[in-house]
Design an enzyme around this catalytic site. Structure first.
Site, PDB file in Angstrom:
ATOM      1  N   GLY A  41       0.814  -1.216   0.000  1.00  0.00           N
ATOM      2  CA  GLY A  41       0.000   0.000   0.000  1.00  0.00           C
ATOM      3  C   GLY A  41       0.842   1.258   0.000  1.00  0.00           C
ATOM      4  O   GLY A  41       0.502   2.248  -0.653  1.00  0.00           O
ATOM      5  N   ASP A  42       1.972   1.219   0.694  1.00  0.00           N
ATOM      6  CA  ASP A  42       2.850   2.385   0.742  1.00  0.00           C
ATOM      7  C   ASP A  42       3.532   2.619  -0.605  1.00  0.00           C
ATOM      8  O   ASP A  42       3.743   3.763  -1.012  1.00  0.00           O
ATOM      9  CB  ASP A  42       3.900   2.207   1.844  1.00  0.00           C
TER      10      ASP A  42
END
Length: 298
Positions: free
Chosen positions: A251-252
């Site tokens: 997600g990052d």
């Protein structure tokens, strides 16, 4: 121009369970849960949302400025960020706390169980948003509760557009607070589970959330993501990974691509396409900061 990343810096202890959590937990016995998982694989990685996003931005050649707090054991991490070319002028140190620690256990289906010690992250609100003319864009990523609230208000007051990305921190806030974040933000980014929780707590449909911001992104894992812009929803297909090794930090990586694209003035769909490619690249390597982005992707 630079991108400000308000979020956590943490050490990740990542453990690999070779079975399936679902086969070890009896749903009818959750009230007396007492389980132990044998984890043959264990490693320590640099992590935290601010660190992972900064790493991704540097992969793309962007200027990353984390606004975060390390503990007394964080000098190694600080040196790591500096070696990557990350601007660490706004990374503070708490002498009385450990750096935030995440203990992450992953099963064979890439399900995860995480225990998180916030440590110095709990003091992140004492580190204000810097007044810098080169900050073109920012993100409010998971951090200490008070830090997320105060940094959002400070960014809005300074006229700096930002992405609200509550992540695992979303449950800390009630509906009124989440609505305030949405009204202050320029974009909102959540995964599909967080999107449902955001709607439940605020009473807003995703279409209503999207109407309050420039864009809404809902990631769907391997299925890609939904992009809401100008009242329209577009599904951006996922990208198949060459190998699925570790979902930590995917997600990052996506958020780094999103920020890079927004800073470049791209459409939200183009940002998401790059985000999907970066997520697929990251999941093929272990840890949140060990992947290398192919030159063709940036």
């Amino acid at each position: 121009m630079s991108i400000l990343i308000c979020g956590s810096l943490a050490f990740d202890t990542i453990m690999t369970f070779e079975g399936r959590f679902a086969e070890q937990i009896l749903p009818s016995q959750l009230h007396i849960l007492n389980v132990s998982f044998l984890v043959p694989g264990l490693r320590r990685e640099y992590g935290g949302c601010a660190g992972n996003i900064a790493y991704g931005l540097r992969q793309l050649g962007a200027q990353a400025v984390p606004l975060a707090t390390l503990g007394s054991d964080g000098q190694e991490y600080l040196a790591r960020l500096q070696s990557l070319g990350v601007d660490t002028r706004h990374v503070s140190t708490s002498a009385d706390s450990y750096t935030a620690q995440a203990m992450i256990m992953t099963d064979r289906d890439n399900n995860q169980i995480t225990a998180f010690h916030p440590g110095a992250m709990s003091q992140a609100h004492e580190n204000p948003v810097p007044q810098r003319e080169d900050i073109a864009l920012a993100i409010i990523a998971p951090d200490g509760r008070e830090a997320m609230l105060s940094h959002a208000r400070q960014l809005h007051a300074a006229g700096v557009p930002f992405v609200f990305d509550p992540g695992q921190g979303l449950p800390m806030f009630n509906g009124e607070e989440l609505t305030q974040f949405i009204e202050l933000a320029s974009w909102v980014a959540v995964n599909d589970y967080e999107a449902r929780m955001l709607s439940d707590r605020t009473g807003l449909t995703l279409q209503a959330v999207a109407a309050k911001v420039r864009g809404l992104i809902v990631t769907l894992g391997e299925q890609g993501c939904e992009v809401w812009s100008d009242g329209q929803k577009t599904v951006v297909p996922g990208v198949s990974a060459t190998e699925v090794l570790d979902p930590t930090g995917c997600g990052d990586a996506f958020r780094a691509a999103l920020l890079h694209g927004l800073e470049q003035g791209w459409s939200l769909q183009r940002c998401a396409e790059l985000g999907n490619r970066m997520g697929a690249t990251k999941i093929a390597s272990r840890g949140g900061q060990n992947y290398t982005l192919p030159a063709a992707n940036n």
